[in-house]
Motif scaffolding. Structure first.
Motif, PDB file in Angstrom:
ATOM      1  N   ARG A  89      12.616 -18.570  56.191  1.00  0.00           N
ATOM      2  CA  ARG A  89      13.424 -17.406  55.476  1.00  0.00           C
ATOM      3  C   ARG A  89      13.355 -16.429  56.732  1.00  0.00           C
ATOM      4  N   HIS A  90      14.448 -15.571  56.817  1.00  0.00           N
ATOM      5  CA  HIS A  90      14.583 -14.912  57.998  1.00  0.00           C
ATOM      6  C   HIS A  90      15.587 -13.539  57.437  1.00  0.00           C
ATOM      7  N   SER A 104      16.771 -22.782  59.154  1.00  0.00           N
ATOM      8  CA  SER A 104      16.414 -21.355  58.924  1.00  0.00           C
ATOM      9  C   SER A 104      17.859 -20.817  58.398  1.00  0.00           C
ATOM     10  N   ASP A 105      17.425 -19.729  57.410  1.00  0.00           N
ATOM     11  CA  ASP A 105      18.647 -19.156  56.826  1.00  0.00           C
ATOM     12  C   ASP A 105      19.062 -17.920  57.651  1.00  0.00           C
ATOM     13  N   GLU A 106      18.470 -17.508  58.689  1.00  0.00           N
ATOM     14  CA  GLU A 106      18.885 -16.425  59.802  1.00  0.00           C
ATOM     15  C   GLU A 106      20.511 -16.640  60.014  1.00  0.00           C
ATOM     16  N   GLU A 130       8.720 -21.691  53.884  1.00  0.00           N
ATOM     17  CA  GLU A 130       8.610 -22.474  52.796  1.00  0.00           C
ATOM     18  C   GLU A 130       8.763 -23.884  52.719  1.00  0.00           C
TER      19      GLU A 130
END
Length: 186
Positions: free
Chosen positions: A45-46, A121-123, A27
């Motif tokens: 987004r992960h 990253s939101d991982e 995104e």
């Protein structure tokens, strides 16, 4: 483990573009940060992942030497896998341990979550220590694109490999090994 600090959400002003690729989403968003600054930021987004530090009953650490296309190299890393939609992190790791390393474990300890790439990253990776291992007679098939070798090392040998600078290292695995060593008093 102590509770993690509370999140500080940003304000999403606009999603400029997005693209889905396998299990992740890229995104480009216009956001307002908690300190008031507005800007355009890229984000991956992960769905999250799980990782295990497996230790055999005779004290050997189960490590993978796995090919990773993004860096075009083989890395030392622990078994891990991406969470399926709605999947519990421990259940995911129990499956992945069999698929990637060919073991099951009777004893599981949580080593806590970690953020591998928080700059883009939101991982979240949920880390575990897997003990009381049993080698599977017929391990389940892994993913078609996995190219890995299962390697057994004693803890001192693993520490030496990590310190040598002679192998590419995987950050999530180094973090998990550090936490496992604390739990095991190594």
């Amino acid at each position: 483990m102590a509770p993690l600090p509370a999140s500080e959400p940003y304000e999403l002003l606009d999603t400029i573009e997005a693209m889905d690729a396998r299990k992740i989403r890229f995104e480009r968003n216009r956001i307002k940060l908690p300190m008031g600054v507005e800007g355009t930021f890229g984000l991956i987004r992960h769905p999250g992942a799980s990782l295990a530090v497996p230790i055999t009953n005779d004290g050997q650490v189960v490590v993978l030497r796995q090919y990773r296309f993004a860096v075009q190299a083989r890395l030392l890393e622990f078994p891990a896998g991406t969470l399926e939609d709605g999947e519990d992190p421990l259940e995911s790791m129990q499956r992945e341990l069999g698929e990637e390393a060919g073991y099951s474990a009777a004893c599981w300890d949580a080593l806590g979550p970690m953020l591998p790439c928080p700059g883009y990253s939101d991982e979240v990776i949920h880390c575990f220590l897997a003990r009381d291992l049993t080698a599977l007679e017929n391990p389940p098939a892994g993913d078609d694109d996995e190219d890995l070798e299962v390697v057994l090392m004693d803890p001192a040998e693993l520490d030496a490999r990590l310190a040598s600078g002679e192998e590419w290292l995987d950050g999530k695995s180094v973090t998990a090994w550090y936490r496992a060593k604390q739990l095991l008093n190594l």
